[in-house]
Write an enzyme that holds these catalytic residues in place. Sequence first.
Site, PDB file in Angstrom:
ATOM      1  N   ARG A 206     -27.138   2.039  21.889  1.00  0.00           N
ATOM      2  CA  ARG A 206     -26.669   2.078  23.262  1.00  0.00           C
ATOM      3  C   ARG A 206     -25.170   2.388  23.065  1.00  0.00           C
ATOM      4  O   ARG A 206     -24.407   2.615  24.741  1.00  0.00           O
ATOM      5  CB  ARG A 206     -26.797   0.771  23.912  1.00  0.00           C
ATOM      6  CG  ARG A 206     -28.209   0.186  24.763  1.00  0.00           C
ATOM      7  CD  ARG A 206     -29.410   1.402  25.607  1.00  0.00           C
ATOM      8  NE  ARG A 206     -30.571   1.328  26.196  1.00  0.00           N
ATOM      9  CZ  ARG A 206     -31.736   0.732  24.748  1.00  0.00           C
ATOM     10  NH1 ARG A 206     -31.378   1.694  24.290  1.00  0.00           N
ATOM     11  NH2 ARG A 206     -32.548   0.086  24.688  1.00  0.00           N
TER      12      ARG A 206
ATOM     13  N   GLU B 142     -24.249  -4.445  29.031  1.00  0.00           N
ATOM     14  CA  GLU B 142     -25.228  -2.288  29.175  1.00  0.00           C
ATOM     15  C   GLU B 142     -24.322  -1.888  29.794  1.00  0.00           C
ATOM     16  O   GLU B 142     -23.983  -0.515  29.749  1.00  0.00           O
ATOM     17  CB  GLU B 142     -26.294  -2.527  28.681  1.00  0.00           C
ATOM     18  CG  GLU B 142     -26.815  -1.109  28.560  1.00  0.00           C
ATOM     19  CD  GLU B 142     -28.574  -0.755  28.545  1.00  0.00           C
ATOM     20  OE1 GLU B 142     -29.207  -1.690  27.962  1.00  0.00           O
ATOM     21  OE2 GLU B 142     -28.566  -0.400  29.477  1.00  0.00           O
TER      22      GLU B 142
ATOM     23  N   SER C  92     -31.245  -3.122  32.744  1.00  0.00           N
ATOM     24  CA  SER C  92     -31.118  -3.527  32.706  1.00  0.00           C
ATOM     25  C   SER C  92     -29.262  -3.739  32.403  1.00  0.00           C
ATOM     26  O   SER C  92     -28.377  -2.924  31.572  1.00  0.00           O
ATOM     27  CB  SER C  92     -31.246  -3.099  31.104  1.00  0.00           C
ATOM     28  OG  SER C  92     -32.643  -3.306  30.639  1.00  0.00           O
TER      29      SER C  92
HETATM   30  N1  EPU Z   1     -39.101 -11.393  28.782  1.00  0.00           N
HETATM   31  C1  EPU Z   1     -39.468 -12.412  29.199  1.00  0.00           C
HETATM   32  N2  EPU Z   1     -39.076 -12.605  30.158  1.00  0.00           N
HETATM   33  C2  EPU Z   1     -38.192 -11.770  31.384  1.00  0.00           C
HETATM   34  C3  EPU Z   1     -37.874 -10.913  30.656  1.00  0.00           C
HETATM   35  C4  EPU Z   1     -38.135 -10.191  29.886  1.00  0.00           C
HETATM   36  O1  EPU Z   1     -39.779 -13.394  28.354  1.00  0.00           O
HETATM   37  O2  EPU Z   1     -37.815 -12.359  32.286  1.00  0.00           O
HETATM   38  C5  EPU Z   1     -39.735 -10.999  27.595  1.00  0.00           C
HETATM   39  C6  EPU Z   1     -40.760 -10.138  27.892  1.00  0.00           C
HETATM   40  O3  EPU Z   1     -42.200 -11.018  27.818  1.00  0.00           O
HETATM   41  C7  EPU Z   1     -40.352  -9.024  26.064  1.00  0.00           C
HETATM   42  C8  EPU Z   1     -39.334  -9.105  25.925  1.00  0.00           C
HETATM   43  O4  EPU Z   1     -38.470 -10.413  26.010  1.00  0.00           O
HETATM   44  O5  EPU Z   1     -41.837 -10.421  24.955  1.00  0.00           O
HETATM   45  C9  EPU Z   1     -38.903  -7.975  26.292  1.00  0.00           C
HETATM   46  O6  EPU Z   1     -38.775  -7.508  27.256  1.00  0.00           O
HETATM   47  P1  EPU Z   1     -38.994  -6.050  27.584  1.00  0.00           P
HETATM   48  O7  EPU Z   1     -40.410  -5.346  27.131  1.00  0.00           O
HETATM   49  O8  EPU Z   1     -38.855  -5.888  29.238  1.00  0.00           O
HETATM   50  O9  EPU Z   1     -38.209  -5.047  27.084  1.00  0.00           O
HETATM   51  P2  EPU Z   1     -36.714  -5.429  27.364  1.00  0.00           P
HETATM   52  O10 EPU Z   1     -35.660  -5.760  25.785  1.00  0.00           O
HETATM   53  O11 EPU Z   1     -35.871  -6.151  28.310  1.00  0.00           O
HETATM   54  C10 EPU Z   1     -35.307  -2.571  26.817  1.00  0.00           C
HETATM   55  C11 EPU Z   1     -34.807  -1.978  27.248  1.00  0.00           C
HETATM   56  C12 EPU Z   1     -35.253  -1.373  28.691  1.00  0.00           C
HETATM   57  C13 EPU Z   1     -36.663  -0.680  28.450  1.00  0.00           C
HETATM   58  C14 EPU Z   1     -37.485  -1.548  27.886  1.00  0.00           C
HETATM   59  C15 EPU Z   1     -38.480  -0.687  27.124  1.00  0.00           C
HETATM   60  C16 EPU Z   1     -32.309  -2.910  26.856  1.00  0.00           C
HETATM   61  C17 EPU Z   1     -31.376  -3.149  27.530  1.00  0.00           C
HETATM   62  N3  EPU Z   1     -33.429  -2.925  27.752  1.00  0.00           N
HETATM   63  O12 EPU Z   1     -35.591  -3.983  27.809  1.00  0.00           O
HETATM   64  O13 EPU Z   1     -34.209  -0.615  29.204  1.00  0.00           O
HETATM   65  O14 EPU Z   1     -36.820  -0.315  29.865  1.00  0.00           O
HETATM   66  O15 EPU Z   1     -36.985  -2.195  26.592  1.00  0.00           O
HETATM   67  O16 EPU Z   1     -38.827  -0.758  26.672  1.00  0.00           O
HETATM   68  O17 EPU Z   1     -32.604  -1.805  26.084  1.00  0.00           O
HETATM   69  C18 EPU Z   1     -32.642  -0.207  29.913  1.00  0.00           C
HETATM   70  O18 EPU Z   1     -31.837   0.031  29.731  1.00  0.00           O
HETATM   71  O19 EPU Z   1     -31.727  -0.012  31.597  1.00  0.00           O
HETATM   72  C19 EPU Z   1     -33.711  -0.247  30.300  1.00  0.00           C
HETATM   73  C20 EPU Z   1     -34.659  -0.378  31.004  1.00  0.00           C
END
Ligand code: EPU
Length: 311
Positions: A180, A303, A233
């Site tokens: 990022r 972020e 995020s």
């Molecule tokens: N999870 C929970 N509870 C929640 C949210 C997530 O338990 O309320 C768990 C999910 O079940 C999963 C894990 O956490 O096992 C990861 O969650 P998710 O797949 O939603 O991905 P993320 O790591 O939260 C990242 C990026 C997003 C991107 C998604 C999909 C970052 C900070 N975020 O989200 O990017 O869309 O992967 O690839 O890197 C952004 O940067 O604004 C953004 C939306």
Amino acid sequence: MDNSLRAKLEEISHGEVVFDCPLAPYTSFAIGGPADALLVIKRKEDLAHLLNFFHNESLRWRVFGKGSNLLVNDAGFRGVVLQLAGEFAQIAEASVVGENRLTVGVGAGCSLTKLNHHCCRQGLGGMVFSYGIPGTVGGALLMNAGAWGKQMADLVVDVGLITAKGYEKLAVKPGDFRYRSWSSFAAYIGRGIIVDVTLALTSAHPSQLQGEAKELLRKRKVLQPHNYPNAGSVFKNPQGDSAGRLIDECGLKGESVGGAMVSTKHGNFIINNNKATATDVLTLIARVQHGVKKRFCVDLELEIHVLGASG
Ligand code: EPU
């Protein structure tokens, strides 16, 4: 800003300037006070001139993409906000550089949505991971935006910058980026503006790309809130873990301050539920950081970028 500065800005921008401009409508959070001026730049030749002018007049400035990863302070910004349009939002014809490999030059002010639609129509693969991210190409590059295991750094060949001295091209390698962030840009902060990017893409079938885009958008809508203004995020994921999961485990989903609320759908999103102020969001951010630190001993890093009155 005094009248003579206003008159000069009117002249340089060919009238495309709004003074005392509320910034909330220019952000995906729909939050933020006014900038002294918001100026839309459409021609490359105006930009170096403008940077010289800012330097000579000691005026603060900031480039706004789609304002989609940003929290603007309630006091707004004492300076000039620039938006890149016109020549800066164009997409060039793709050049073939090898079997199934192409490069494409894209203006920094082009939205990821416009670029993705173009890629899907033209059969240009590689960008589809970013389908649904509501920013510009320049903004996405600067923060090395990523999703579904891919990121901008994987695609960038070179970057065009304008400084007060004129245009320069920077060759870029994946090692110049971190999670990022585009760390090598540090040397240009406050003096250079990203104006175009060359991306390395692959040839693919339009129908396959359209199918992938549709599926990613569907997943995004299931996992992330989209009915309320937000800035994506809020926190970076700590190494090997997920900020959303940690916030969820702390029972902080639904927590609110004023009009700002931690999304009940995804813990790493704060939504503007009801006329939230930047102060509401910042107070809620501090509460979430405190909760996660107490329970997991993890420091959640922001972020989103916070724009204060003085930068
Ligand atoms: N999870 C929970 N509870 C929640 C949210 C997530 O338990 O309320 C768990 C999910 O079940 C999963 C894990 O956490 O096992 C990861 O969650 P998710 O797949 O939603 O991905 P993320 O790591 O939260 C990242 C990026 C997003 C991107 C998604 C999909 C970052 C900070 N975020 O989200 O990017 O869309 O992967 O690839 O890197 C952004 O940067 O604004 C953004 C939306």
